[in-house]
Design an enzyme around this catalytic site. Sequence first.
Site, PDB file in Angstrom:
ATOM      1  N   ASP A  88       9.383   1.511  -5.372  1.00 45.73           N
ATOM      2  CA  ASP A  88       9.300   0.681  -4.017  1.00 45.73           C
ATOM      3  C   ASP A  88      10.227  -0.374  -4.420  1.00 45.73           C
ATOM      4  OD1 ASP A  88       8.334  -0.568  -1.661  1.00 45.73           O
ATOM      5  OD2 ASP A  88       6.974  -1.954  -3.104  1.00 45.73           O
ATOM      6  N   ASP A  90      10.439  -3.782  -2.254  1.00 47.04           N
ATOM      7  CA  ASP A  90       9.827  -5.269  -1.852  1.00 47.04           C
ATOM      8  C   ASP A  90       8.480  -5.565  -2.836  1.00 47.04           C
ATOM      9  OD1 ASP A  90      11.659  -5.895   0.266  1.00 47.04           O
ATOM     10  OD2 ASP A  90      10.606  -4.960   1.573  1.00 47.04           O
ATOM     11  N   LYS A 221       7.561   8.498   1.587  1.00 47.45           N
ATOM     12  CA  LYS A 221       7.715   8.258   0.161  1.00 47.45           C
ATOM     13  C   LYS A 221       7.349   9.347  -0.788  1.00 47.45           C
ATOM     14  CE  LYS A 221       7.516   3.267   0.402  1.00 47.45           C
ATOM     15  NZ  LYS A 221       7.369   2.012  -0.673  1.00 47.45           N
ATOM     16  N   ASP A 244       3.520  -1.505  -4.836  1.00 49.29           N
ATOM     17  CA  ASP A 244       2.572  -2.310  -5.112  1.00 49.29           C
ATOM     18  C   ASP A 244       1.808  -2.490  -3.571  1.00 49.29           C
ATOM     19  OD1 ASP A 244       3.543  -5.429  -3.119  1.00 49.29           O
ATOM     20  OD2 ASP A 244       4.786  -3.486  -3.328  1.00 49.29           O
ATOM     21  N   ASN A 247       1.355   1.620   1.219  1.00 49.74           N
ATOM     22  CA  ASN A 247       2.066   2.873   1.560  1.00 49.74           C
ATOM     23  C   ASN A 247       2.764   3.574   0.138  1.00 49.74           C
ATOM     24  OD1 ASN A 247       3.617   0.312   1.101  1.00 49.74           O
ATOM     25  ND2 ASN A 247       5.519   1.356   2.361  1.00 49.74           N
TER      26      ASN A 247
END
Length: 297
Positions: A88, A90, A221, A244, A247
């Site tokens: 991921d 962000d 993802k 984190d 999703n």
Amino acid sequence: MPHILTLVAAPGALDPALVSRCRAALTALGATPGAPDWLAEAEAVDLPFENAPAELAAAAARTALEGAPVDAIASPAEGRRKKLLVADMDSTIVTSETLDEIAAYAGLKDQIAAITARSMNGELDFAQALHARVAMLAGLSVDALEATWATTEMMPGAATLVATMRADGAVCCLASGGFTFFTGRVAQKLGFDHHVSNTLLIEGGKLTGKVAEPVFDRNAKLATLTRLATENGLPMAATLAVGDGANDLDMIGAAGLGVAYRAKPIVAAAARARVDHTDLLALLYAQGFRRTEFRTG
């Protein structure tokens, strides 16, 4: 020994007494621990063990640590070094939520950040929340994207994680519910092989308030993880996924080593492995890399 418990702390902060306490916890669990193998002095150590499930061993170690800022990750000894990383962006590879930071230039950071937090904790559908937030930014100049990028910081350990895994033959992919404007720049800066994310639609130098379809979401993802594993001839056991937010849950659950990184409660509770205290170097230690093997980004 079929499993290894890895303990990671800030440099110089891993007290041998804490290591002994975790070994005792393994023994109390019914496991048979081996001798400690230090990956970095006073920072990271492997404790091999057998006769206990990995997740129970990690939980027992966290209990024994009594709140000390030490991460405990247990995994099978075989195949520890992964050949595919899907990360991921962000709050994982970068320190911020880039959409929230864009929103600051529209005077909407608090409102949009509140939606982001609910989405990342699984309280809102990701695609719906993304459409709602982006719609609020209609008419904002693309200059806000450039200004946001100028202040975006990489997470400590990110560059070393990517450089070390690539040097060891791994493929690295950035998979984000954020935007290509940022993933492309982060991928180039850190050396990711691939990046996939959402595309903000722009007309006349301003955001239209829409994103290109289909939305790159939780399912995408997971699909990216499985596709890249197949394309590179890798079993899922040879993959690492880290994130984190809600999703990220599906890819974290499917990967050989799925890590919740400083994650939202719903993610930390569901993941088999978690990093709560240290930085992204913990993912290298969890794969058995020694500090002397790290490559700089």
